[in-house]
Design a protein around this motif. Structure first.
Motif, PDB file in Angstrom:
ATOM      1  N   TYR A 145      49.796  41.988  37.216  1.00 17.79           N
ATOM      2  CA  TYR A 145      48.410  42.057  37.698  1.00 17.79           C
ATOM      3  C   TYR A 145      48.289  41.415  39.075  1.00 17.79           C
ATOM      4  N   TYR A 146      48.919  40.272  39.222  1.00 18.95           N
ATOM      5  CA  TYR A 146      48.878  39.525  40.490  1.00 18.95           C
ATOM      6  C   TYR A 146      49.394  40.387  41.638  1.00 18.95           C
ATOM      7  N   LYS A 179      47.299  44.266  41.475  1.00 15.86           N
ATOM      8  CA  LYS A 179      45.842  44.324  41.568  1.00 15.86           C
ATOM      9  C   LYS A 179      45.266  43.231  42.479  1.00 15.86           C
ATOM     10  N   HIS A 180      45.602  41.998  42.187  1.00 19.28           N
ATOM     11  CA  HIS A 180      44.945  40.909  42.909  1.00 19.28           C
ATOM     12  C   HIS A 180      45.305  40.870  44.390  1.00 19.28           C
ATOM     13  N   ASP A 187      50.171  36.500  34.655  1.00 22.40           N
ATOM     14  CA  ASP A 187      50.439  37.929  34.613  1.00 22.40           C
ATOM     15  C   ASP A 187      50.914  38.370  35.992  1.00 22.40           C
ATOM     16  N   HIS A 224      41.904  36.864  35.579  1.00 25.94           N
ATOM     17  CA  HIS A 224      42.577  38.025  34.982  1.00 25.94           C
ATOM     18  C   HIS A 224      44.067  37.784  34.830  1.00 25.94           C
ATOM     19  N   TYR A 225      44.642  36.877  35.625  1.00 24.83           N
ATOM     20  CA  TYR A 225      46.089  36.709  35.524  1.00 24.83           C
ATOM     21  C   TYR A 225      46.548  35.291  35.230  1.00 24.83           C
ATOM     22  N   ASP A 235      38.482  36.895  39.964  1.00 27.19           N
ATOM     23  CA  ASP A 235      39.626  37.754  39.647  1.00 27.19           C
ATOM     24  C   ASP A 235      40.824  36.948  39.176  1.00 27.19           C
TER      25      ASP A 235
END
Lengths: 108, 108
Positions: free
Chosen positions: B20-21, B24-25, B17, B88-89, B85
């Motif tokens: 997201y990376y 967010k990350h 993802d 999540h991706y 985390d």
């Protein structure tokens, strides 16, 4: 913009002349690339890195360029010359990675 | 200065993802690193790159930091959070490269 990464896999005892690479080879390639390349970066692998990690690459560089096509068109006529120059600093065969530069440089 | 490169090896059909990376990350890791990290970069692998080269890494990032010790000290307390985390991706296990930044950005 795109990033063309040329990376030399680490091999124990392999020759790599970092000074030649940095002072002669990279500026020569940049000159051949001309306007297709905005700038480049050069890295030297650290053998015992973060959390004791091994160096995957003894050296690597990134060419930040306008497009894949511009890079290929600019370098195409000079591939022989560039490959011949590699022997001046190493026998390691580099690997290539082409990326889209998603974040060029984060802020704050 | 040093460059800590975290690279996700390409695997056909693997989940990554990128949004997201990037959104967010990476900002979360930057916040945890604090002053140890001057900035970071994010790249997205191009599958059919320069001269048809395959994408070795589906995504990667560079953390430009003051030192290996500063990076380890800043991130150490947050390693669990950061590893959690990642799920999540992606499920891809990243590889790490630590380098000395020899040329940060070439001129002209």
């Amino acid at each position: 913009m795109i990033k063309v990464s040329v990376m030399y896999p680490y091999a124990a005892g392999a020759r790599f002349d970092h000074a030649y690479y940095r002072e002669k080879h990279m500026p020569m390639v940049k000159q051949r690339l001309g306007a297709a390349c905005l700038y480049y970066t050069v890295d030297k692998g650290i053998a015992n890195g973060v959390w004791g990690s091994a160096s995957l690459y003894v050296a690597k560089c990134d060419f930040i360029c306008t497009s894949v096509e511009a890079y290929e068109a600019a370098l195409g006529p000079h591939v022989q010359e560039i490959r011949a120059d590699i022997a001046h600093y190493t026998d390691i065969k580099p690997v290539l990675q082409t990326s889209e530069m998603v974040v060029e440089r984060s802020e704050v």
